[in-house]
Design an enzyme around this catalytic site. Structure first.
Site, PDB file in Angstrom:
ATOM      1  N   ASP A  60      45.045  36.884  42.395  1.00  0.00           N
ATOM      2  CA  ASP A  60      44.627  36.901  43.659  1.00  0.00           C
ATOM      3  C   ASP A  60      42.915  37.035  43.457  1.00  0.00           C
ATOM      4  OD1 ASP A  60      44.386  39.600  42.834  1.00  0.00           O
ATOM      5  OD2 ASP A  60      44.947  40.601  44.503  1.00  0.00           O
ATOM      6  N   ARG A  61      42.553  37.353  42.179  1.00  0.00           N
ATOM      7  CA  ARG A  61      41.096  37.348  41.957  1.00  0.00           C
ATOM      8  C   ARG A  61      40.642  35.911  41.329  1.00  0.00           C
ATOM      9  NH1 ARG A  61      38.737  43.080  40.393  1.00  0.00           N
ATOM     10  NH2 ARG A  61      39.906  44.072  41.973  1.00  0.00           N
ATOM     11  N   ASP A  98      47.454  39.238  38.564  1.00  0.00           N
ATOM     12  CA  ASP A  98      48.499  39.065  39.566  1.00  0.00           C
ATOM     13  C   ASP A  98      47.826  37.818  40.315  1.00  0.00           C
ATOM     14  OD1 ASP A  98      46.520  40.501  40.853  1.00  0.00           O
ATOM     15  OD2 ASP A  98      47.480  40.863  42.459  1.00  0.00           O
ATOM     16  N   LYS A 147      44.068  37.920  49.076  1.00  0.00           N
ATOM     17  CA  LYS A 147      43.141  36.989  48.427  1.00  0.00           C
ATOM     18  C   LYS A 147      43.850  35.928  47.168  1.00  0.00           C
ATOM     19  CE  LYS A 147      41.850  40.800  45.404  1.00  0.00           C
ATOM     20  NZ  LYS A 147      41.495  42.259  45.834  1.00  0.00           N
TER      21      LYS A 147
HETATM   22  C1  G1P Z   1      38.881  47.354  44.032  1.00  0.00           C
HETATM   23  C2  G1P Z   1      37.916  46.286  44.850  1.00  0.00           C
HETATM   24  C3  G1P Z   1      38.143  45.778  46.147  1.00  0.00           C
HETATM   25  C4  G1P Z   1      39.784  45.254  46.030  1.00  0.00           C
HETATM   26  C5  G1P Z   1      40.652  46.139  45.042  1.00  0.00           C
HETATM   27  C6  G1P Z   1      42.085  45.566  44.944  1.00  0.00           C
HETATM   28  O1  G1P Z   1      39.238  48.398  44.837  1.00  0.00           O
HETATM   29  O2  G1P Z   1      36.681  47.006  44.716  1.00  0.00           O
HETATM   30  O3  G1P Z   1      37.336  45.049  46.580  1.00  0.00           O
HETATM   31  O4  G1P Z   1      40.102  44.929  47.107  1.00  0.00           O
HETATM   32  O5  G1P Z   1      40.116  46.541  43.953  1.00  0.00           O
HETATM   33  O6  G1P Z   1      41.759  44.434  44.157  1.00  0.00           O
HETATM   34  P1  G1P Z   1      38.501  49.742  44.625  1.00  0.00           P
HETATM   35  O7  G1P Z   1      38.606  50.066  43.065  1.00  0.00           O
HETATM   36  O8  G1P Z   1      36.727  49.469  44.679  1.00  0.00           O
HETATM   37  O9  G1P Z   1      38.835  50.924  45.455  1.00  0.00           O
HETATM   38 ZN    ZN Z   2      44.589  41.311  41.504  1.00  0.00          ZN
END
Ligand code: G1P
Ligand code: ZN
Length: 543
Positions: free
Chosen positions: A281-282, A279, A376
């Site tokens: 954002d990363r 999506d 993000k």
């Molecule tokens: C994971 C990441 C977290 C991020 C989220 C959404 O969540 O660790 O930093 O904000 O995905 O992209 P988690 O699976 O650890 O709860």
């Molecule tokens: Zn994402």
């Protein structure tokens, strides 16, 4: 096409996690499943009625069906104006920007981020509020409670919406505006970065590769990097978005982005290599012969940001999630700005951003962004690095080495244990919690423990308290072990173990992260009895 009230029965499993409601596509395809959740949102966020709502998704399988349902239900619930990305596409940061720019009362984002897509893959929905950020804990919980007792939802009969035709359509008095998914986002990037300098840098023959991983960032990268900045078309890999992401796993990290790592460390490597996720954002950043870990990227961008056009006034503050390496803390200290430590999940940054306390924030999970959005933003991070390279004339490696020389180096890794039976994952957390009680003042892997506790967080703006946000053993500035359970998985439980070690002396920074962190990994296993309790000899994923 009259509006109808349809009788339904609640599903009881609609509790959103770290990033919205995320389930298998087959779960979302159950009768009334999506409708129940969307109606719960409309019921709990009455401000959307009579207002503007942004709708878009990452293009994965089921995206178009879900978006048609959402539009039809939004019209039936009295939304005045709906803004939709053409073809149902909007990257998460672009949706956040549109919500802000259009003064919308909220947005519905259909995404399961980097999780695999397709008929057997994952799907998800997130509700973002006015201001562009994900709904906070309180509202999210009210929506969940509502979904548990819902008995009816509102929908339009036979709504016929063309998602591909730009311009306006109407449905039961609601205007549906289909917009180009890139235009507003590209304009925002132009307001933040020095496009001329970046164009020159590329023109001089400096090379870059961006992997869109057959996900939503393809059209964004094509427009900005190729059409506006002049990169050759071949600089974008896997540029066309596909409903199954080409069968891949669009999670830009050392495992799913290994082809980029190989390219970065191979002969004739490009100078900047990057990727984004499903999506958008990363982000993952690499340079010739170097991988920039996300915690380092946050710190290095924070140190360099004030040189970029959108940030000339300097930084207000820096925020990072608790498990993220403390590299950024040193930059904050030097810049004499506050450093905020929040729970995992982007929504915790939003109040700080709204209050003007923070300019840049990031998470170890390959997430970085700034006050320009409330999500993000993968391409933002890539452009920020590109802009820093273009104005400094340095390579990625030179920037990183100078940073480590000056601030010291934080070795960091996250070990994930995926698809554990919930009982095993909880047993590990309990074992670790049990060890914490007697650790204060003891040695762990040669470092003295200064804090051993469970992290909780009080929001400075709304006073809300988030408890049970991870267990941690802190050895002053030298080392840390953090454990928490994931809130985004769709299958079993995922245990995340975060390891961090600080090395100030540049002559002792030659380790590779796995070597540097091996003693801490062994200590974590011993303190939480991970292998004994799960039967796993090694993590499923190291990033
Ligand atoms: C994971 C990441 C977290 C991020 C989220 C959404 O969540 O660790 O930093 O904000 O995905 O992209 P988690 O699976 O650890 O709860
Ligand atoms: Zn994402």
């Amino acid at each position: 096409m009259p509006i109808r009230e349809i009788t339904t029965k609640p599903y009881l499993d609609q509790k959103p996690g770290t990033a919205g409601l995320r389930k298998k596509v087959t779960v979302f395809q159950q009768p009334h499943y999506l409708e129940n959740f969307l109606q719960s949102i409309f019921d709990c966020a009455p401000e959307i009625r009579g207002a503007t709502l942004v709708i878009g998704g990452d293009g994965r399988y089921h995206n178009r069906d879900a978006i048609r349902t959402a539009i039809s239900m939004a019209a039936a619930n009295g939304v005045r104006h709906i803004v939709v990305g053409q073809g149902g596409l909007l990257s998460t940061p672009a949706a956040s920007n549109l919500i802000r720019k259009r003064g919308a009362a909220g947005g519905l984002l259909f995404t399961a981020s980097h999780n695999p897509a397709g008929p057997d893959g994952d799907f998800g929905v997130k509700f973002n509020i006015a201001g562009g950020g994900q709904a906070g804990e309180g509202l999210t919980d009210r929506i969940y409670q509502q979904s548990k007792s819902i008995t009816r939802y509102r929908n339009c009969d036979d709504a016929d919406i063309d998602l591909d035709r730009r311009g306006e359509q109407t449905l039961e008095g609601t205007t549906i505006e289909i917009v180009d998914c890139v235009d507003d986002y590209a304009a925002l990037m132009q307001s933040l970065f020095d496009f001329d300098r970046m164009r020159d840098w590329i023109k001089k023959g400096h090379s870059l590769r961006f992997d869109a991983m057959h996900a939503v960032t393809g059209p964004y990268a094509q427009r900005i990097l190729v059409e506006q900045l002049g990169a050759p078309a071949g600089a974008i890999l896997n540029a066309n978005p596909l409903p199954d992401f080409g069968g891949g796993h669009p999670d830009p990290n050392l495992v799913y982005g290994k082809h980029l790592v190989d390219l970065a460390f191979g002969e004739g490597a490009p100078e900047l290599l990057a990727a984004s996720d499903g999506d958008g954002d990363r982000n993952m950043i690499l340079g010739r012969g170097i991988f920039i870990s996300p915690g380092d990227s946050l710190a290095m961008l924070a140190a360099n940001l004030p040189q970029l056009p959108g940030y000339r006034d300097g930084l207000r503050g820096i925020a990072r999630s608790m498990p993220t390496s403390r590299a950024a803390d040193r930059v904050a200290k030097e810049l004499k700005v506050p450093l905020y430590e929040t729970p995992t999940g982007w929504k915790f940054f939003c109040n700080l951003l709204d209050a003007g306390n923070v300019t840049i924030c990031g998470e170890e999970s390959f997430g970085t962004s700034s006050s320009h959005a409330r999500e993000k933003d993968g391409l933002w991070a890539v452009l920020a690095w590109l802009n820093v390279l273009a104005i400094s004339g340095r390579s990625v490696r030179e920037i990183a080495e100078a940073h480590w020389q000056h601030y010291g180096r934080h070795y960091f890794a996250r070990h994930d244990y995926d698809e554990l039976p919930a009982t095993h994952a909880e047993a590990v957390m309990q074992a670790f919690a049990g060890s914490l009680a007697s650790l204060q003042g003891q040695q762990v892997s040669g470092y003295e423990v200064t804090t051993a506790d469970e992290f909780s967080y009080q929001d400075r703006v709304d006073g809300s308290i988030a408890v049970a946000q991870g267990l941690r053993v802190v050895c002053g500035e030298q080392a840390r072990i953090v454990m928490r359970l994931s809130g985004t998985g769709t299958q079993g439980a995922t245990l995340r173990v975060y390891l961090e070690r600080y090395e100030k002396d540049p002559s002792a920074q030659g380790w590779n992260p796995a070597e540097a962190l091996a003693p801490l990994a062994a200590a974590a296993d011993q303190l939480a009895r991970i292998s004994a309790l799960t039967g796993r000899k090694a993590p499923s994923l190291v990033t």
